[in-house]
Design a protein around this motif. Structure first.
Motif, PDB file in Angstrom:
ATOM      1  N   VAL A 195     -17.082 -23.219  89.699  1.00 25.44           N
ATOM      2  CA  VAL A 195     -17.594 -24.266  88.823  1.00 25.44           C
ATOM      3  C   VAL A 195     -18.733 -24.972  89.555  1.00 25.44           C
ATOM      4  O   VAL A 195     -18.596 -25.337  90.723  1.00 25.44           O
ATOM      5  CB  VAL A 195     -16.512 -25.292  88.429  1.00 25.44           C
ATOM      6  N   ASP A 196     -19.852 -25.128  88.858  1.00 27.26           N
ATOM      7  CA  ASP A 196     -21.020 -25.817  89.413  1.00 27.26           C
ATOM      8  C   ASP A 196     -21.378 -27.019  88.561  1.00 27.26           C
ATOM      9  O   ASP A 196     -20.961 -27.135  87.403  1.00 27.26           O
ATOM     10  CB  ASP A 196     -22.225 -24.875  89.430  1.00 27.26           C
ATOM     11  N   GLU A 197     -22.186 -27.882  89.129  1.00 23.27           N
ATOM     12  CA  GLU A 197     -22.843 -28.930  88.364  1.00 23.27           C
ATOM     13  C   GLU A 197     -24.239 -28.398  88.028  1.00 23.27           C
ATOM     14  O   GLU A 197     -25.055 -28.182  88.930  1.00 23.27           O
ATOM     15  CB  GLU A 197     -22.939 -30.226  89.179  1.00 23.27           C
ATOM     16  N   GLN A 207     -20.786 -29.461  83.822  1.00 27.33           N
ATOM     17  CA  GLN A 207     -19.982 -28.490  84.548  1.00 27.33           C
ATOM     18  C   GLN A 207     -20.269 -27.111  83.961  1.00 27.33           C
ATOM     19  O   GLN A 207     -20.398 -26.952  82.743  1.00 27.33           O
ATOM     20  CB  GLN A 207     -18.496 -28.811  84.416  1.00 27.33           C
TER      21      GLN A 207
END
Length: 392
Positions: A195-197, A207
């Motif tokens: 999961v990334d921003e 997200q």
């Protein structure tokens, strides 16, 4: 004033899964179109009827949607333990552009039957009755796919009672296995995170699970972008501002995934990556009027293809969904309830689809052994397609 005559090229018009396209045997193409390049692209554009500023593809075989503006070129495979090479071209509707950057999982279901009918599969491997295992080398992404094609009295069995949401009529079931859709040497998660921003200037920070399995895909949470996850096509496609936001998100996600280096490059890579949004299971009524209850599904997923919300689900995106669902902590997995998910049934605009995946954690990296789903396929028309001789 004289004009070039029309020429005819052997072709088959086929439905595969929830898509349809024009299929060619490589050796049947005009000689200068048997190699990648400008001539081949121009030929396929004219066959499909693009570019069409009216967006209808009236003067071609295309159906004016991302699901019906597709081409396939097949040839006997020289790769060990494979029967056929499968090359997919996604044809833009309003632009003179053929995108070769990814696969079409839906049309994959039709590759096996075309290959058998075209004599591309060794006759000794085709049973009189039973299942013919067609080993496909997907040339766009260099992966192996296996299609289990039913055979009756030596011929491909196309009719049956298998129902696929997004397709009106029942047909014969064709199980399709995507073998090792992510090579162990490749990064399933290009950023290294599940999961990334994802920061999108002028729009927001979200997200995102960015995964390369089946096809590069950016998964978002529906509620973060103002949706329920139960939307149908008109809810998205009739909103130009929403489509522009999704395309901007897609472009910035493509940069973060390392697929492009400049935002401007996204316009020339329309087929990949895909953008999808997920939400926990919730009841809704599908585009056909079918009632889907929250007990029928594990989660809802909506995905965009070529700038529009897809009427069902792309097969390659389903591979990404199944893979991400099987990996704890991804947005897809969390929307499905978290924990271990060897298979999920997800809701899409036309109904539901079940997909299974076998994944492993090797050290710090996730791998996937195979992803399995069932589709169907049918020949719609066969013969020749005609185009002006000076088209290419």
């Amino acid at each position: 004033m004289s004009f070039a005559p029309q020429i005819k090229i052997p072709a088959t018009y086929m439905r595969g899964g929830t898509s349809k396209g024009v299929f060619f045997n490589l050796v049947d193409l005009p000689e200068r179109c048997q190699q990648p390049g400008e001539a081949r692209d121009k030929m396929l554009l004219r066959v499909i009827g693009s570019p069409d500023p009216y967006g209808k593809q009236t003067d071609g075989m295309g159906g004016a949607t991302s699901s019906t503006s597709k081409t396939v070129i097949l040839s006997t495979s020289d790769k060990q333990d494979h029967d056929v090479d499968y090359l997919f071209g996604q044809v833009a509707i309003d632009k003179a552009f053929v995108d070769w950057s990814g696969n079409c999982g839906n049309l994959t279901a039709a590759v096996g039957s075309f290959a058998i009918n075209a004599g591309l599969v060794d006759a000794t491997r085709i049973p009189q009755n039973g299942i013919c295992t067609v080993r496909i080398w997907q040339k766009n992404i260099e992966k192996t796919i296996v299609a289990q094609v039913p055979i009756t009295n030596g011929l491909v069995q196309e009719t049956g009672d298998f129902e696929l949401d997004g397709v009106t009529f029942a047909a014969a079931e064709v199980p399709v296995e995507f073998i090792a859709p992510v090579d162990p040497s490749e990064a399933m998660f290009p950023t290294g995170n599940i999961v990334d921003e994802l920061e999108v200037p002028g729009i927001g920070t979200f997200q995102a699970t960015m995964i390369n399995a089946g096809i590069p895909t950016i998964f978002l949470n529906a509620d973060e972008i103002g949706y329920q996850g139960t939307e149908l096509q008109d809810d998205i496609n009739n909103d130009p501002a929403a489509l522009t936001r999704f395309e901007t998100i897609r472009a910035y996600g493509a940069i973060k995934m390392g697929l492009i280096s400049e935002i401007s490059e996204a316009a020339k890579r329309q087929h990949t990556p895909k953008v999808a949004f997920v939400a926990p299971a919730k009841s809704y009524r599908s585009s056909s009027g079918k009632s889907i209850t929250e007990h029928d599904i594990d989660l809802n997923v909506r995905a965009l293809s070529m700038g529009k919300l897809h009427h069902a689900m792309m097969g390659t995106a389903a591979v990404a969904i199944g893979t991400a669902a099987a990996i704890p902590g991804t947005l897809v997995n969390l929307a499905a309830g978290g924990g271990e998910c060897s298979s999920v049934t997800f809701g899409h605009p036309s109904g539901t689809l079940k997909v299974g995946a076998k994944t492993n954690l090797l050290g710090a990296n996730w791998t996937v052994n195979k992803v399995i789903m069932s589709r169907s396929a049918r020949v719609l028309m066969e013969g020749w397609v005609r185009i002006p001789a000076d088209s290419f």
